[in-house]
Design a protein around this motif. Structure first.
Motif, PDB file in Angstrom:
ATOM      1  N   PRO A 374       0.839  -1.209   0.000  1.00 30.63           N
ATOM      2  CA  PRO A 374       0.000   0.000   0.000  1.00 30.63           C
ATOM      3  C   PRO A 374       0.875   1.261   0.000  1.00 30.63           C
ATOM      4  O   PRO A 374       1.824   1.349   0.753  1.00 30.63           O
ATOM      5  CB  PRO A 374      -0.768  -0.106   1.331  1.00 30.63           C
ATOM      6  N   MET A 375       0.562   2.184  -0.857  1.00 30.50           N
ATOM      7  CA  MET A 375       1.298   3.459  -0.926  1.00 30.50           C
ATOM      8  C   MET A 375       0.410   4.540  -0.314  1.00 30.50           C
ATOM      9  O   MET A 375      -0.700   4.774  -0.794  1.00 30.50           O
ATOM     10  CB  MET A 375       1.629   3.779  -2.387  1.00 30.50           C
ATOM     11  N   LEU A 376       0.877   5.145   0.762  1.00 30.53           N
ATOM     12  CA  LEU A 376       0.117   6.179   1.457  1.00 30.53           C
ATOM     13  C   LEU A 376       0.561   7.536   0.941  1.00 30.53           C
ATOM     14  O   LEU A 376       1.644   8.011   1.303  1.00 30.53           O
ATOM     15  CB  LEU A 376       0.385   6.108   2.964  1.00 30.53           C
ATOM     16  N   VAL A 377      -0.227   8.133   0.083  1.00 31.76           N
ATOM     17  CA  VAL A 377       0.188   9.432  -0.451  1.00 31.76           C
ATOM     18  C   VAL A 377      -0.944  10.431  -0.301  1.00 31.76           C
ATOM     19  O   VAL A 377      -2.085  10.150  -0.674  1.00 31.76           O
ATOM     20  CB  VAL A 377       0.584   9.354  -1.944  1.00 31.76           C
TER      21      VAL A 377
ATOM     22  N   GLU B 394      12.197  10.724  -4.426  1.00 30.37           N
ATOM     23  CA  GLU B 394      10.743  10.838  -4.351  1.00 30.37           C
ATOM     24  C   GLU B 394      10.134   9.909  -5.392  1.00 30.37           C
ATOM     25  O   GLU B 394      10.493   9.961  -6.565  1.00 30.37           O
ATOM     26  CB  GLU B 394      10.304  12.286  -4.615  1.00 30.37           C
ATOM     27  N   SER B 395       9.218   9.044  -4.959  1.00 33.11           N
ATOM     28  CA  SER B 395       8.527   8.168  -5.904  1.00 33.11           C
ATOM     29  C   SER B 395       7.327   7.552  -5.219  1.00 33.11           C
ATOM     30  O   SER B 395       7.362   7.247  -4.027  1.00 33.11           O
ATOM     31  CB  SER B 395       9.449   7.054  -6.399  1.00 33.11           C
ATOM     32  N   ALA B 396       6.255   7.373  -5.980  1.00 31.31           N
ATOM     33  CA  ALA B 396       5.081   6.666  -5.463  1.00 31.31           C
ATOM     34  C   ALA B 396       4.920   5.328  -6.183  1.00 31.31           C
ATOM     35  O   ALA B 396       3.855   4.726  -6.176  1.00 31.31           O
ATOM     36  CB  ALA B 396       3.832   7.534  -5.612  1.00 31.31           C
ATOM     37  N   GLU B 397       5.995   4.858  -6.817  1.00 29.29           N
ATOM     38  CA  GLU B 397       5.936   3.572  -7.515  1.00 29.29           C
ATOM     39  C   GLU B 397       6.233   2.419  -6.558  1.00 29.29           C
ATOM     40  O   GLU B 397       6.677   2.625  -5.431  1.00 29.29           O
ATOM     41  CB  GLU B 397       6.963   3.573  -8.661  1.00 29.29           C
ATOM     42  N   GLN B 398       5.989   1.201  -7.020  1.00 28.15           N
ATOM     43  CA  GLN B 398       6.272   0.009  -6.227  1.00 28.15           C
ATOM     44  C   GLN B 398       7.783  -0.286  -6.197  1.00 28.15           C
ATOM     45  O   GLN B 398       8.500   0.057  -7.144  1.00 28.15           O
ATOM     46  CB  GLN B 398       5.511  -1.197  -6.804  1.00 28.15           C
ATOM     47  N   LEU B 436       3.939   2.156   2.484  1.00 27.55           N
ATOM     48  CA  LEU B 436       4.968   3.020   1.918  1.00 27.55           C
ATOM     49  C   LEU B 436       4.555   4.478   1.930  1.00 27.55           C
ATOM     50  O   LEU B 436       3.371   4.802   1.858  1.00 27.55           O
ATOM     51  CB  LEU B 436       5.224   2.604   0.456  1.00 27.55           C
ATOM     52  N   ASN B 438       5.966   8.350  -0.012  1.00 28.24           N
ATOM     53  CA  ASN B 438       6.579   8.652  -1.314  1.00 28.24           C
ATOM     54  C   ASN B 438       8.031   9.132  -1.248  1.00 28.24           C
ATOM     55  O   ASN B 438       8.450   9.987  -2.008  1.00 28.24           O
ATOM     56  CB  ASN B 438       5.703   9.631  -2.108  1.00 28.24           C
ATOM     57  N   TYR B 440      11.752   7.005  -0.960  1.00 22.18           N
ATOM     58  CA  TYR B 440      12.506   5.760  -0.780  1.00 22.18           C
ATOM     59  C   TYR B 440      13.968   6.090  -0.521  1.00 22.18           C
ATOM     60  O   TYR B 440      14.488   7.094  -1.000  1.00 22.18           O
ATOM     61  CB  TYR B 440      12.451   4.911  -2.051  1.00 22.18           C
TER      62      TYR B 440
END
Lengths: 491, 491
Positions: A374-377, B394-398, B436, B438, B440
């Protein structure tokens, strides 16, 4: 007496190290006598698993079992020292995102403390953020003399735990919920946590919400602990305040702990493994039993939870005790005898704090298989611009020498704004009485606030590296009109 | 009675905001009556100086005066909220490198607390590191969702305060000196502090030195505070523990505070400015008076210090009190009356804790003009190599998507070692139950441990910036054989 039609659920159990196995056995014996409809799958975690070479203190099978069942009931565990490995307790909490650590501290009649003798009743619930803060364990030594720990607080992480705290407080019928913090010093990190607290508070107008600076909170907790109800804090501050509160009610041996997540929750005793008394059958199982009772309620097993808790409270009131507490005039019981006494007192109610015996509420296992993280943004609220960069450089030179060199590297895109050492400005103004260490923070900002791109920053990085070792760098961001970085002391 | 041949020394005095002026006037009246041979130069610091536009809360003249005299005696000060300015109290401590904050907490007869009623005597001295830790105030928001505070602990900074603590403890005749820390979690930062503690301890074999984890310490302080004597801690933990101890003896109104540096020292009351009662002549001056007494001893004015302290303790024992404490059966005194009562009791000795009246010891002003900033650098012990870099992106990817991209950038110099999020490893192994945010941390290490140079790191930086916004970076250093960086949780 019991509703035995309840479908047996399966949970994972890790007995732990040291006294873990004996207090877990005592607790499960009480559960069994109370006909708790749970099945147990025992998993391998703890010191001996580290010793076998698993660097996170659990076997891959243990991890998969726990992820499949969603509930872990665990005894105390030890992490080997000096091997650079991380605490298995912390790894478990972080890996499975059990973002809220809930600990309840209540006056127990039969457990004497300075406060019970003074007639000050205590009923405090601490909700501690369980993932972030310096517990990220992200540390570096940029120079021989300087060690750095990154303390991070995130908006989604803060919202998760704060929402849990408010929801829990509402269910509990709490009057007051307090945010403990150090936002007067850590303006961006604890400031963010505090902002999230009041953002969530708006949705709970029926609860009185307020905040207090953590040092002031600790002073008030040792003078007027009865003024507090639910307190929510960031990780390290919550750790410290929790143990302080444990002391108020008699110590870690009397305080349950629940680590709550959306998918997996962990119920555990947070006291040590007490290797010196391990195997002697004399350890006090109360904290683990109280954690188990909290787990039963979490699973909807309200009836068994109330019967066991009432019997425990009654037994304590009657002066039943293990060797670590209670009156010297009565013989202390060993672990097994203590458990048996509680079993014998099933159905008895304590004079103080008796719990109503509610019906069980069938809980459907909330487990659902995740196929990605899960990505919490949060929704981005403001336009983001890069307006500068902080360069952390190694140097034992004087500030004005560094300034001269840095100005040459600033080029056509940057201005050298200031130089600080351990957070105190030393250039363009400062005091010669400020002592220095061999890492400086050199701040460059764009000329006239023009937005920069990464290539601009890289250009500066390349140029500056001709003169200095750059240990670290940090972009200066502007979110809308808001500077997303702090000023140096004295700037 | 007094040795009036003592040469008058001059110190800087800042009366402070709120109740500051009235409690300072009361204290100086007592000093004057005791013929304290000091002259005062009053300086401009505090809220009204911020309001005049001085962003550090003091005028340049104030700064120069204090630097010239070396001693500042100050009342409580307020820092305006919401203007982004930093606390004038913290600025003063940091700018002038007053590295040790010494606070003494003693049972005062006449000031009732839960612990005094339980007959538990308290005599604890806290020495708190006063410059470093998150009080550096170095904060950034790398993304909208993530706030970072840099917590730094340095070897020379730790040695300064720890050496002071041991020297003070030895003079005091202390039996036990304890280091409070959280080195089990913050292995590099608090680990360094603890290492420095035991390094200094070797030079004081006559003192029993030990350490305790800070949460455990707080639990023990509320159950058995009489077990502790001198405790030394890092800044934030020391702040929290100090205020906890203040609570044990009745609150901030009864606890003196001294900020000790090699060139400049600051003596102050650490309670608030109490604007609600300012100007009413009802504030309790005890904490400021006790801080003043500590200052007199620091200046060698042992005789006046003892006479004033004995009179204060005697007066408290007699039930003399201001409105904020003491018995309801006796009328409370206002600030002036309280000061007068102490003056009237000069020469009287308290039943508990009377101080011997020693002769004054002429102190030569230790001031020497500095012409540059002292640089505190340890001898480098080990060869230093760069073996990798942590890139905070910065990233919202897996995680696996990020890994694939990063591997392409690793080139011929680097291996992608792991990816973590909020300090928990999510690649190459991890759990999908880890939530997660955003940002890493992507860790690259050199192939086969080959030493790298800055150009290698820059090459990676340039390449990686084609795919990601790099918020921050941190070099991975090897000192001798020792990795100067932490592993991720689960690594």
């Amino acid at each position: 007496m019991y509703n035995t039609n309840f479908i047996n659920m399966k949970i994972a159990v890790a007995k732990g190290d040291g006294i873990g196995p004996e207090i877990m056995d005592a607790t499960l014996k009480i559960f069994s006598a109370a006909k708790v409809p749970l099945e147990y799958e025992f998993v391998d975690m703890g010191k001996w698993v580290f010793d076998k070479g698993f660097s996170n203190g659990m076997t891959p099978e243990a991890r998969l079992t726990i992820e499949g069942l969603g509930i872990l009931f665990k005894g105390p565990m030890e992490t080997p020292k000096g091997k650079g490995v991380k605490s298995v307790n912390v790894t478990a909490r972080k890996t499975w995102n059990t973002y809220a650590n809930k600990r309840v501290f209540q006056t127990l009649h039969g457990v004497d403390t300075v406060f019970s003798k003074a007639g000050i009743p205590i009923d405090i619930t601490i909700v501690r953020e369980n993932i972030e803060d310096t517990y990220g364990g992200i540390e570096h030594m940029p120079t021989h003399d300087v060690a750095l720990s990154r303390r991070f607080i995130t908006r989604p992480g803060s919202l998760q735990v704060i929402k849990y705290a408010f929801e829990m407080a509402k269910k509990k019928g709490t009057k007051r919920i307090t945010c403990g913090h150090k936002a007067n010093i850590m303006k961006l990190t604890d400031g963010l946590f505090l902002e999230c607290f009041y953002e969530v508070a708006k949705q709970y107008p029926e609860l009185k919400s307020d905040d207090v600076i953590v040092d002031d909170l600790c002073m008030k907790l040792v003078t007027r602990p009865d003024a507090f109800d639910v307190i929510v804090l960031t990780n390290l501050q919550g750790d410290i305040v929790s143990d302080l509160c444990a002391g108020l009610v008699g110590g870690l041996g009397f305080a349950p702990s629940a680590n709550i997540g959306d998918h997996i929750s962990i119920f555990e005793a947070v006291h040590g493994t007490a290797p010196d008394i391990a195997g002697k059958n004399i350890a006090n199982p109360t904290a683990l039993l109280l954690s188990g009772i909290a787990m039963l309620r979490h699973l909807g097993l309200m009836e068994q939870a109330a019967i066991i808790e009432n019997s425990l409270l009654y037994s304590l009131e009657q002066g039943i005790h293990t060797g670590d507490f209670g009156g010297k005039e009565t013989r202390s019981k060993n672990t097994t005898e203590f458990a048996d006494a509680i079993i014998n007192n099933f159905g008895k109610n304590p004079e103080h704090g008796a719990r109503p015996v509610l019906s069980n509420m069938p809980v459907t296992a909330t487990m659902f298989k995740l196929d990605h993280n899960p990505m919490l943004v949060s929704k981005e609220m403001d336009e983001e611009k890069i307006v500068g960069v902080d360069m952390f450089i190694e140097s034992a030179e004087q500030p004005e020498v560094i300034a001269k060199k840095c100005q040459r590297h600033a080029g056509v895109k940057f201005n050298l704004i200031n130089i600080s050492n351990r957070g105190t400005q030393v250039w363009p103004t400062g005091s010669v009485y400020t002592n220095l260490v061999n890492q400086y923070n050199v701040r460059f900002e764009s000329i006239d606030g023009e937005p920069l791109n990464q290539q601009d920053v890289i250009g500066l990085y390349v140029s500056l590296s001709g003169n200095f070792k750059i240990c670290s760098s940090e972009l200066l961001n502007l979110f809308g009109e808001k500077k997303a970085y702090s000023l140096a002391q004295g700037q």
